[in-house]
Structure formats: structure tokens, C-alpha cells
Write a protein that holds these residues in place. Sequence first.
Motif, PDB file in Angstrom:
ATOM      1  N   GLU A 286       0.770  -1.208   0.010  1.00 38.33           N
ATOM      2  CA  GLU A 286      -0.334  -0.527  -0.558  1.00 38.33           C
ATOM      3  C   GLU A 286       0.649   1.286  -0.069  1.00 38.33           C
ATOM      4  O   GLU A 286       2.104   1.147   0.136  1.00 38.33           O
ATOM      5  CB  GLU A 286      -1.005   0.063   1.684  1.00 38.33           C
ATOM      6  CG  GLU A 286      -2.018  -1.172   1.583  1.00 38.33           C
ATOM      7  CD  GLU A 286      -2.929  -0.793   2.082  1.00 38.33           C
ATOM      8  OE1 GLU A 286      -2.912   0.324   3.052  1.00 38.33           O
ATOM      9  OE2 GLU A 286      -2.883  -2.039   2.882  1.00 38.33           O
TER      10      GLU A 286
ATOM     11  N   SER B  91       0.341  -4.287  -7.605  1.00 36.91           N
ATOM     12  CA  SER B  91      -0.865  -3.447  -6.136  1.00 36.91           C
ATOM     13  C   SER B  91      -1.319  -2.731  -7.193  1.00 36.91           C
ATOM     14  O   SER B  91      -0.049  -2.325  -7.912  1.00 36.91           O
ATOM     15  CB  SER B  91      -0.097  -3.511  -5.083  1.00 36.91           C
ATOM     16  OG  SER B  91      -0.586  -2.354  -4.145  1.00 36.91           O
TER      17      SER B  91
ATOM     18  N   GLU C 273      -2.218  -0.140  -5.624  1.00 36.64           N
ATOM     19  CA  GLU C 273      -1.849   1.560  -5.073  1.00 36.64           C
ATOM     20  C   GLU C 273      -0.388   1.927  -4.950  1.00 36.64           C
ATOM     21  O   GLU C 273      -0.420   2.984  -5.350  1.00 36.64           O
ATOM     22  CB  GLU C 273      -2.198   1.656  -3.821  1.00 36.64           C
ATOM     23  CG  GLU C 273      -3.679   1.306  -3.051  1.00 36.64           C
ATOM     24  CD  GLU C 273      -3.466   1.572  -1.482  1.00 36.64           C
ATOM     25  OE1 GLU C 273      -2.399   2.332  -1.033  1.00 36.64           O
ATOM     26  OE2 GLU C 273      -4.349   0.683  -1.290  1.00 36.64           O
TER      27      GLU C 273
END
Lengths: 408, 151
Positions: free
Chosen positions: B10, B65, B67
Amino acid sequence: MICDFGIEPRVEHFASIVDVVGRYGQVEEAMDIISRMPIEPDKAVWGALLGACRVHNNVELARVAAEALMRLEPESSGPYVLLYNMYVDVERWSDADQIRIMMDKNDIKKERGYSRWQCHQTFGGVEHWKRVKGFMWKYGGGMDRVDLFRIAEEDFAKWEKKCKALKTEGAKAESVGPVVGPWKNIHNELNADSVNSFCKNDVDSFKFCIPNGVVPLHSYTNEKTQVSCSVLSSVSEAGPSSHNMPGSIQAQDAQYLRNSAGLMNLTQTCSTSKEDIIGNVHTGAPPPWFDATKGNQLDVALKSEQSDLVSSKARKSSKLNPKRVGAAWAERRKLELELEKRGELVNNNYDANWLPNFGRVWQSGTRKESRKEFRMEDKASPKADNQSEVLMPLQPYISKRMRRDTSE
Amino acid sequence: MEYLLPTLREKREVDSLIRDTIDKVLVLRFGRSSDAVCLQLDDILYKSARDVSRFATVALVDVDSEEIQVYVKYFDITFMPSTVFFFNAHHMKMDSGSADHTKWVGTFQRKQDFIDVVEAIYRGAMKGKLIVSCPLPPERIPKFQLLYKDV
């Protein structure tokens, strides 16, 4: 051999074959090989045969080999000595005496303690060289160090000179040691010395010879001496050994042989009880160069130094380079973290758009611009996607002149 | 390797790590944990993480990912694995003889190479330099080619 490996057999190959066959016990076969050799046998070949005969006690063939060697190397005492020993072992005294006479007639000098032939032949010869190389290659080890295990001619000559010098020195001192006795011990001494040298694996030890009448000092007395090969000669020349000599030559020799059969010739320094009382490193006593009076001052100085070190280290760590990268940011952040720890400032404003300081690849100008550029590109990219959906009508290219002309 | 070195998926985690690593080099590896070259680099990173722990922190960032795509675009990450160095939230560049100074592309041949690189960055940062030169000889630096687009 020519068909299989494409190499012509040379005298070294024949020497190896004779050696192997002879060692196995078939000395007649070995003699056969020598007689059928297309090349003239050299001293290595005859030496191999002579050695084999010595081991398997074949006196006749030994005589043949020795005579050949005597012709090849007239000054070498080796073949004479070996043949003499063989005759002595089979109790052919007349033949043995004959050898002695021949030696005197030809002015051969037998070196004490270590036969020249065996030494140089074995450790300076081509066979030995080959064998050492093979061993090193097989069992690993520096091939460049093979030279260590070989005696060069110059070294050998030097050693011979040393031995002669020692002998003359020994003759000057009161040497009571019987001259006849050691003759019979040639063989034993030879063997002992070769065993020792193999153990030590050291070139220097090969050059060692126990000259008759000179005794290595062994310090069970209170004198500190060094029983090393190179120092031996000088020690023996010093002379205090002379009173030790008469009865104890054999004993000392035996002692020395025993010692050298071990790994190192370390002498014990006489440790008297006096030293124990004073104390040594292990008991934590102060070193002798410090006076007892100055001892207190020393302790104080040491302690102060230690405290200085500690404080200086602390000072160093606290003073980080103020010019380091991101120093200002780091200081601010540290303060923020401390505040957070104390609970005064709660920083929960997480910015989803925060981007770290970054310098882009193709960029001129400062780093601040890279973030701005990126943000602009980010905004621009969805618009660009929209535009690409509208199909551009394809039009041919019209030059400016043409357009001007048409508009006019 | 995810269980050995901290893996970040994240943006928030990455941000907090960048902001909170003070006076230490932060090594961020952008890559996939299933890729072979990434695995090799991860192995070296893991083995040397403890040795450099006094002046560096190592973390892995998963490039798959969502993000993280912002960072992928921001840092111009096109090759896997890429390693970006930070010091006190400032990005450190290293001139390794390749076209891209902003990151280290590829893996290291030895642990010692990685430690040398991190040490060079730390030394440069402590002296206040934002760009340092690579201490490795060119044969140990992985080579790659940058593709151009819209230039």
C-alpha cells in the motif's frame, strides 16, 4: 608407447620402468630392460637398479650397477658406499676391503652422515622431480612450490663445502669418537637421516649432516641454546661442547635423532621458581617496565582515557553532519516523532497525494519540478486517452506554398 | 521472500516508511516476488539486510499492487527488479555507468557488491551529495537498455 601416446621413450621413462620393476623385486628383469635399451643408460637408470638391488640384496647385479655408476660418475662416493655396505651385510670382508682400497686409490671422499649419491640422486634427480610434480598435482598444492623439494646443484655444492668445513673444525677439536665404528653405521645413519628429512619436508634439513665429533648442545643444562640446523655449526665451533664429548657422543646423537624425529626442535628455557613469584601476563601483573611507584599513576591515566573515549564517542554520535542529505527534514521529522511519542501531536493527516522527493531521468532543472511535471502528466494522461478515441481524418499533406496559393 | 523482508503493498505503508527512516539509507526493491531475477536479488538483500542494518533499511515493494502504480509511474519503473534508494526522504541517485541514474536496475552478483553500493550511498548522503558514483567495476553492473517513448 609411440603408437599409443605418440611420444618417444626417453631415458627418464626407462629409469622409471627400471625403478618400478626393480622395486617390485624383479631385478633380473630390470637388468634385462637396461641391456635392451636403445638409449645409453644414464646414472638415473643405474641408480634405480642399484637401489633395487640394495633393497632385495642382489649383490652381483649391485656390483654391475655400481661399476657402471663409478664409470659414469667417478667422483661420486655413493656407489662405493652402497656396495661396501652390501658386502658388509653378507660378510664378504675381502670384497669390502677391496672397495675401501678402490676408494682410497681413486681419492673418493665419503661424506659423513649423508651419502651424496643418495641425496643428490634422490632429491636432485629428474625422477624425483617428476614424482614430486605428480604427487603435487594429484593431491593438490602449489605447483610452483615443487622447486622447494628439489636440490639445485649450487645448493648442493654449498652444503658440501659446509660439511667439509665442519669436518675440519671437528678434527681440530678433541674428537675422541672412534673412526672405525661409524663406518658400520653408515647405513643406519643414512636411513635415519633420510627418514628425518622426509618428515620435515624442508630443504634446510636435507643439508644437515652430523659431523663426527661435534655434538649438538642439548639444554637440559641451564644454558640457553638453540638446536637448529643452521646454528648448529656455530654453536659447535664455540667450543664448550668439548668437555661433553668423550663418552656422550652416541647418547647425544641418539637424543638429537629422537628430537628431530619430532616436529620442532624447541628448547626449553629454564623456568625457575623466581619468575613464578613475580607473576606474568596471565596473572594480570603489571609488566616489568613499569615501576611499582608509578603503578598508581598508570591506573589513573588508564581510567581517565577510558572515560574520555566514552564521552568522545557520545559526542561524535550526537553531532551528525549538518550538511548531510535531508538534514533539515530529518530534524523536523525527529521532533515530530518525539511529539507523537509523547502524545501531544497526533499526525493522522495521511495525504494520499504525497510524493517523495524524486529526481526524474530526463529532466533538466531542479527536483522540485519533477513532482510538478509528474502531476501535470498525470492530469494530462486521461485527457489524452479521450482524444485518441476521436478518429482523426486522414488528410494528405499540403505544403505552405500550396496552401498560400490556394488561399490567394 | 515476503515473510523475511517487509513487503509493502500500500502507498500508505511506503510513505510512512520513507518518512520514518531517519539518517539511514532506505532501500526499496520494486519487483514481483515470483520473478527469477527478483528472487535472486531478494536473496542477496535478505542475506545482507542484517549486515547493513546499522545504516540501511531494506524493504520490498510489490509492483503488482494497484496503489503502487502511482509510484511505478512516478519513478519510471519499467524493468524488474528496480531498486530505489532514499535517505531522509530524499531520493539518492547513483551513477553506475548506465543511462538511468535514478535507480538500480537488476540484481547484484554478490552480497559484497550490494553492501558496497549501499555504503557508497550512505557516505555520499552523509557528506551532503545527492548523487554518488558506483564503486563496482562495470563488469559487475547489470546492463539494460532504456526504451524511449514520447521524447
